[in-house]
Design an enzyme around this catalytic site. Structure first.
Site, mmCIF file in Angstrom:
data_model
loop_
_atom_site.group_PDB
_atom_site.id
_atom_site.type_symbol
_atom_site.label_atom_id
_atom_site.label_comp_id
_atom_site.label_asym_id
_atom_site.label_seq_id
_atom_site.Cartn_x
_atom_site.Cartn_y
_atom_site.Cartn_z
ATOM 1 N N PRO A 192 0.830 -1.208 0.000
ATOM 2 C CG PRO A 192 -0.785 -1.582 1.622
ATOM 3 C CD PRO A 192 0.525 -2.102 1.121
ATOM 4 C CG ASP A 214 11.594 3.973 4.836
ATOM 5 O OD1 ASP A 214 11.818 3.817 6.042
ATOM 6 O OD2 ASP A 214 10.514 4.425 4.403
ATOM 7 N N GLY A 262 7.004 1.514 3.398
ATOM 8 C CA GLY A 262 8.217 1.615 2.566
ATOM 9 C C GLY A 262 7.992 1.366 1.094
ATOM 10 C CB SER A 263 4.997 1.751 -1.003
ATOM 11 O OG SER A 263 4.789 2.185 -2.280
ATOM 12 C CB SER A 264 8.598 5.530 -2.227
ATOM 13 O OG SER A 264 9.169 5.781 -0.964
ATOM 14 C CB ALA A 265 12.351 2.429 0.135
ATOM 15 N N GLY A 318 3.201 3.845 5.351
ATOM 16 C CA GLY A 318 4.232 3.550 6.350
ATOM 17 C C GLY A 318 4.965 2.247 6.110
HETATM 18 C C1 MEV Z 1 10.282 6.459 7.637
HETATM 19 O O1 MEV Z 1 9.558 5.325 7.187
HETATM 20 C C2 MEV Z 1 9.542 7.258 8.607
HETATM 21 C C3 MEV Z 1 10.177 8.535 9.124
HETATM 22 O O2 MEV Z 1 11.046 8.228 10.217
HETATM 23 C C4 MEV Z 1 10.908 9.336 8.083
HETATM 24 C C5 MEV Z 1 12.334 8.889 7.783
HETATM 25 O O3 MEV Z 1 12.939 8.163 8.547
HETATM 26 O O4 MEV Z 1 12.823 9.317 6.729
HETATM 27 C C6 MEV Z 1 9.026 9.365 9.671
#
Ligand code: MEV
Length: 314
Positions: A100, A151, A106-109, A104
């Site tokens: 999704p 990420d 990590g989809s883009s990474a 939260g």
């Molecule tokens: C990363 O998934 C979430 C945050 O900590 C941002 C980051 O580490 O770049 C909020």
């Protein structure tokens, strides 16, 4: 030339989101059962490289040069091209992801890492996980502004990591298998926006916010040895504490709080929001025997519940 297929996992942060942006430590784990997949093949009919994005609704096809420069696909490809210092022969890249977006996980990474691995294979270049992670970090900057780097690290190496900006990445060996449940709040927020909101709160109330961020960072340090011993009970207590601090930081929502409550009441050792917050998923840790009961309860309030196991190191 045969098609090159690659994949990269999703991730969840167990401790330290937001605090990690300010130099505190953080712990993240890969979710190998949830991944982004990429296939690259040479384009023989046209000189233009093409992206095919596979969605539930069907396939979308774009000329890569026609995609916005800051789009995930074009950004990842151009950062790769920049890093390897050579133009790529025309190709067709097909991207499908079950992760999704803006949730939260990590989809883009994950999509960026899968694209970069496929491109490396396409031009016959052998890049290490560390090299892929470093290039993916550049594409994360396009998506998130000033990401910490956790990420792209956990997704590239596909191992539990202890991450602190400016320090060597540490891999965490797992003493015992751990069982987790993810539940979707159904709400979405861009990490970049939530990180910006925390930055503003920190400017407005530096003492309060810095105290919360360092308490969150301390939890990551305490959790490190508990991962090694596989102490799910103690990890759970710290995760719930981490959630309380994230709530005080202003990045939880009523739904995320309800999901953590539901998980705890039905037997989880601990639960917290994961990632940037203000939406996205909650992660709970539990005994394997409780996974079904907790899932059944969460499904009453969440549109998407996923359980997964993190295997011990052999
Ligand atoms: C990363 O998934 C979430 C945050 O900590 C941002 C980051 O580490 O770049 C909020």
């Amino acid at each position: 030339m045969p098609a090159i297929s690659t994949s990269a996992p999703a991730k969840t942060i167990l401790f330290g989101e937001h605090a990690v942006v300010y130099g505190h430590p953080s712990i993240a784990i890969p979710i190998s059962s949830l991944c982004a997949k990429v296939i690259i093949q040479p384009s023989i009919t046209t000189n233009a490289s093409i992206a095919i994005l596979k969605n539930k609704a069907g396939d979308e096809e774009y000329k890569i040069s026609a995609l916005p420069e800051n789009s995930l696909t074009r950004g990842a490809i151009s950062e790769f091209e920049k890093a390897v210092g050579q133009p790529l022969p025309p190709f067709i890249v097909t991207i499908s992801s079950h992760i999704p977006i803006a949730a939260g996980l990590g989809s883009s990474a994950s999509v960026a890492v899968a694209i970069m691995r496929a491109l490396a294979g396409f031009i016959g270049m052998n890049l290490s996980d560390a090299e892929i992670s470093a290039i993916a970090f550049q594409s994360e900057k396009i998506q998130h502004g000033s990401p910490s780097g956790i990420d792209n690290s956990v997704v590239s190496f596909e191992k539990p990591v202890f991450f602190k900006k400016g320090f060597p990445l540490e891999f965490l060996a797992l003493g015992k298998a751990l069982h987790f449940i993810l539940a979707d709040s159904g709400e979405r927020a861009l990490t970049k926006d939530v990180v910006a909101a925390v930055r503003e709160s920190r400017l407005a109330k530096p003492a309060k916010i810095n105290m919360l961020l360092s308490k969150i960072g301390d939890l990551s340090t305490q959790a490190k040895s508990l991962i090694a011993s596989g102490n799910a009970f103690a990890l759970g207590k710290l995760m719930t504490e981490n959630h309380a601090h994230l709530k005080d930081l202003g990045v939880s929502t009523i739904t995320l709080d309800k999901l953590t409550e539901s998980a705890l009441q039905s037997g989880a050792f601990g639960a917290k929001l994961c990632g940037g917050g203000r939406g996205g998923f909650m992660v709970a840790i539990c005994k394997a025997q409780y996974q079904k009961k907790i899932t059944d309860e969460l499904e009453k309030i969440s549109p998407h519940v996923i359980s997964f196991k993190l295997k011990e190191e052999n």
